[in-house]
Design a protein around this motif. Structure first.
Motif, PDB file in Angstrom:
ATOM      1  N   ILE A 104       0.845  -1.204   0.000  1.00 26.62           N
ATOM      2  CA  ILE A 104       0.000   0.000   0.000  1.00 26.62           C
ATOM      3  C   ILE A 104       0.878   1.252   0.000  1.00 26.62           C
ATOM      4  N   ALA A 105       1.941   1.225   0.779  1.00 30.09           N
ATOM      5  CA  ALA A 105       2.851   2.378   0.824  1.00 30.09           C
ATOM      6  C   ALA A 105       3.476   2.613  -0.549  1.00 30.09           C
ATOM      7  N   ARG A 106       3.919   1.550  -1.212  1.00 25.69           N
ATOM      8  CA  ARG A 106       4.543   1.694  -2.534  1.00 25.69           C
ATOM      9  C   ARG A 106       3.528   2.208  -3.558  1.00 25.69           C
ATOM     10  N   PHE A 107       2.324   1.603  -3.561  1.00 27.21           N
ATOM     11  CA  PHE A 107       1.302   2.041  -4.512  1.00 27.21           C
ATOM     12  C   PHE A 107       0.851   3.470  -4.207  1.00 27.21           C
ATOM     13  N   GLY A 108       0.724   3.790  -2.922  1.00 26.54           N
ATOM     14  CA  GLY A 108       0.325   5.139  -2.525  1.00 26.54           C
ATOM     15  C   GLY A 108       1.356   6.176  -2.906  1.00 26.54           C
ATOM     16  N   ALA A 109       2.632   5.848  -2.703  1.00 29.58           N
ATOM     17  CA  ALA A 109       3.707   6.778  -3.082  1.00 29.58           C
ATOM     18  C   ALA A 109       3.694   7.015  -4.583  1.00 29.58           C
ATOM     19  N   SER A 110       3.477   5.943  -5.335  1.00 32.69           N
ATOM     20  CA  SER A 110       3.432   6.063  -6.787  1.00 32.69           C
ATOM     21  C   SER A 110       2.251   6.932  -7.228  1.00 32.69           C
ATOM     22  N   ALA A 111       1.090   6.709  -6.625  1.00 35.15           N
ATOM     23  CA  ALA A 111      -0.097   7.506  -6.970  1.00 35.15           C
ATOM     24  C   ALA A 111       0.095   8.966  -6.576  1.00 35.15           C
ATOM     25  N   ALA A 112       0.675   9.198  -5.399  1.00 32.27           N
ATOM     26  CA  ALA A 112       0.924  10.578  -4.953  1.00 32.27           C
ATOM     27  C   ALA A 112       1.884  11.281  -5.907  1.00 32.27           C
ATOM     28  N   TRP A 113       2.889  10.568  -6.371  1.00 30.10           N
ATOM     29  CA  TRP A 113       3.832  11.121  -7.355  1.00 30.10           C
ATOM     30  C   TRP A 113       3.073  11.518  -8.611  1.00 30.10           C
ATOM     31  N   GLU A 114       2.213  10.621  -9.094  1.00 34.17           N
ATOM     32  CA  GLU A 114       1.426  10.879 -10.297  1.00 34.17           C
ATOM     33  C   GLU A 114       0.581  12.143 -10.132  1.00 34.17           C
ATOM     34  N   MET A 115       0.084  12.377  -8.905  1.00 30.80           N
ATOM     35  CA  MET A 115      -0.779  13.523  -8.637  1.00 30.80           C
ATOM     36  C   MET A 115       0.005  14.763  -8.169  1.00 30.80           C
ATOM     37  N   CYS A 116       1.333  14.637  -8.098  1.00 28.95           N
ATOM     38  CA  CYS A 116       2.195  15.715  -7.589  1.00 28.95           C
ATOM     39  C   CYS A 116       1.810  16.105  -6.165  1.00 28.95           C
ATOM     40  N   ASP A 117       1.403  15.128  -5.382  1.00 24.96           N
ATOM     41  CA  ASP A 117       1.062  15.322  -3.969  1.00 24.96           C
ATOM     42  C   ASP A 117       2.310  14.961  -3.159  1.00 24.96           C
ATOM     43  N   TRP A 118       3.219  15.910  -3.042  1.00 22.33           N
ATOM     44  CA  TRP A 118       4.531  15.640  -2.451  1.00 22.33           C
ATOM     45  C   TRP A 118       4.435  15.335  -0.962  1.00 22.33           C
ATOM     46  N   GLU A 119       3.537  15.994  -0.262  1.00 22.85           N
ATOM     47  CA  GLU A 119       3.365  15.725   1.168  1.00 22.85           C
ATOM     48  C   GLU A 119       2.837  14.297   1.377  1.00 22.85           C
ATOM     49  N   GLY A 120       1.816  13.934   0.605  1.00 21.74           N
ATOM     50  CA  GLY A 120       1.275  12.580   0.693  1.00 21.74           C
ATOM     51  C   GLY A 120       2.315  11.541   0.313  1.00 21.74           C
ATOM     52  N   MET A 121       3.092  11.832  -0.712  1.00 20.05           N
ATOM     53  CA  MET A 121       4.136  10.911  -1.138  1.00 20.05           C
ATOM     54  C   MET A 121       5.137  10.684  -0.007  1.00 20.05           C
ATOM     55  N   LYS A 160      12.496   8.665  -2.844  1.00 22.74           N
ATOM     56  CA  LYS A 160      13.222   9.686  -2.078  1.00 22.74           C
ATOM     57  C   LYS A 160      13.965  10.643  -3.008  1.00 22.74           C
ATOM     58  N   THR A 161      14.427  10.139  -4.145  1.00 24.49           N
ATOM     59  CA  THR A 161      15.063  11.008  -5.145  1.00 24.49           C
ATOM     60  C   THR A 161      14.074  12.052  -5.635  1.00 24.49           C
ATOM     61  N   VAL A 162      12.871  11.607  -5.975  1.00 22.18           N
ATOM     62  CA  VAL A 162      11.844  12.517  -6.486  1.00 22.18           C
ATOM     63  C   VAL A 162      11.513  13.585  -5.441  1.00 22.18           C
ATOM     64  N   LEU A 163      11.359  13.163  -4.194  1.00 28.32           N
ATOM     65  CA  LEU A 163      11.058  14.132  -3.130  1.00 28.32           C
ATOM     66  C   LEU A 163      12.202  15.125  -2.951  1.00 28.32           C
ATOM     67  N   ALA A 164      13.434  14.643  -3.018  1.00 28.74           N
ATOM     68  CA  ALA A 164      14.588  15.544  -2.873  1.00 28.74           C
ATOM     69  C   ALA A 164      14.651  16.534  -4.036  1.00 28.74           C
ATOM     70  N   ILE A 165      14.389  16.058  -5.249  1.00 29.29           N
ATOM     71  CA  ILE A 165      14.379  16.968  -6.409  1.00 29.29           C
ATOM     72  C   ILE A 165      13.294  18.020  -6.231  1.00 29.29           C
ATOM     73  N   ASN A 166      12.118  17.593  -5.809  1.00 32.64           N
ATOM     74  CA  ASN A 166      11.022  18.541  -5.608  1.00 32.64           C
ATOM     75  C   ASN A 166      11.377  19.593  -4.564  1.00 32.64           C
ATOM     76  N   ASP A 167      12.190  19.210  -3.575  1.00 30.21           N
ATOM     77  CA  ASP A 167      12.637  20.148  -2.530  1.00 30.21           C
ATOM     78  C   ASP A 167      13.888  20.921  -2.937  1.00 30.21           C
ATOM     79  N   ASP A 168      14.327  20.752  -4.200  1.00 29.47           N
ATOM     80  CA  ASP A 168      15.564  21.379  -4.707  1.00 29.47           C
ATOM     81  C   ASP A 168      16.788  20.967  -3.892  1.00 29.47           C
ATOM     82  N   ASP A 169      16.760  19.775  -3.329  1.00 34.20           N
ATOM     83  CA  ASP A 169      17.891  19.221  -2.570  1.00 34.20           C
ATOM     84  C   ASP A 169      18.637  18.259  -3.498  1.00 34.20           C
TER      85      ASP A 169
END
Length: 196
Positions: free
Chosen positions: A27-44, A62-71
């Motif tokens: 569920i966590a993996r599928f949820g993270a993937s769906a949140a990414w698709e929706m650009c819901d970074w907090e949910g991801m 974690k790479t995607v979240l870091a990129i979104n945070d400009d880290d």
């Protein structure tokens, strides 16, 4: 074993105590993937917190979240860590069959594209950005017209590109989704252009 009573609480899962740890992780993996698709970074981020450390998927998210945070240093570190996990897996799968290895090869391509996203976002030079976009286009043309492959690749680019900057690709992906009887996905891809 079963997840603890609070095992899925961070995910807001009703009855999470009835789920196995594998089910909570799925569920966590599928949820993270769906949140990414929706650009819901907090949910991801919430879903990724429930994922095990030391997996390719966790590192990609974690790479995607870091990129979104400009880290970008963290993003590049997660990419390198993911590569250390993926290459032994790829080596063993290739020895078995190409078809079994293809999904893992797509992850390798997503890692390469995420690394390019970092370079894309770091530069202000329009010529460099144009070169990267053209390279992405050529690479996508050489990829199997498989809806899940395209979905993963386009998700990686979503962190860098606004939908309006690659309309033709998204229309082509929408058509591919429609041909695959994935009508909701086909509409979802086009939604940013219809919300005027």
């Amino acid at each position: 074993g079963r997840a603890s009573a609070g095992g899925g609480a961070g995910l807001g899962l009703a009855g999470a105590h009835l789920l196995s740890e594998k089910e909570v992780l799925d569920i966590a993996r599928f949820g993270a993937s769906a949140a990414w698709e929706m650009c819901d970074w907090e949910g991801m981020g919430k879903y990724v917190q429930r994922m095990p450390v030391g997996t390719v998927d966790t590192c990609i998210f974690k790479t995607v979240l870091a990129i979104n945070d400009d880290d970008y240093p963290s993003a590049l570190a997660f990419i390198e860590r993911a590569r250390r996990y993926v290459f032994p897996e790829l080596k063993s799968l290739v020895a078995e069959s190409y078809n079994r290895a293809y999904g893992t090869m797509v992850k390798v391509q997503v890692l390469a594209e995420l690394e390019e996203v970092v370079y894309y976002k770091r530069t202000a030079r329009t010529d460099v950005r144009g070169h990267i976009r053209a390279m992405w286009q050529r690479r996508l043309r050489g990829t199997q017209k498989d809806i899940m492959v395209w979905r993963h690749i386009l998700a990686a680019r979503k962190v860098a590109l606004a939908p309006a900057s690659h309309i033709a690709t998204l229309v082509e992906f929408s058509a591919l989704a429609r041909k695959s009887q994935r009508l909701a996905l086909s509409l979802h891809v086009l939604a940013p252009f219809l919300d005027d």
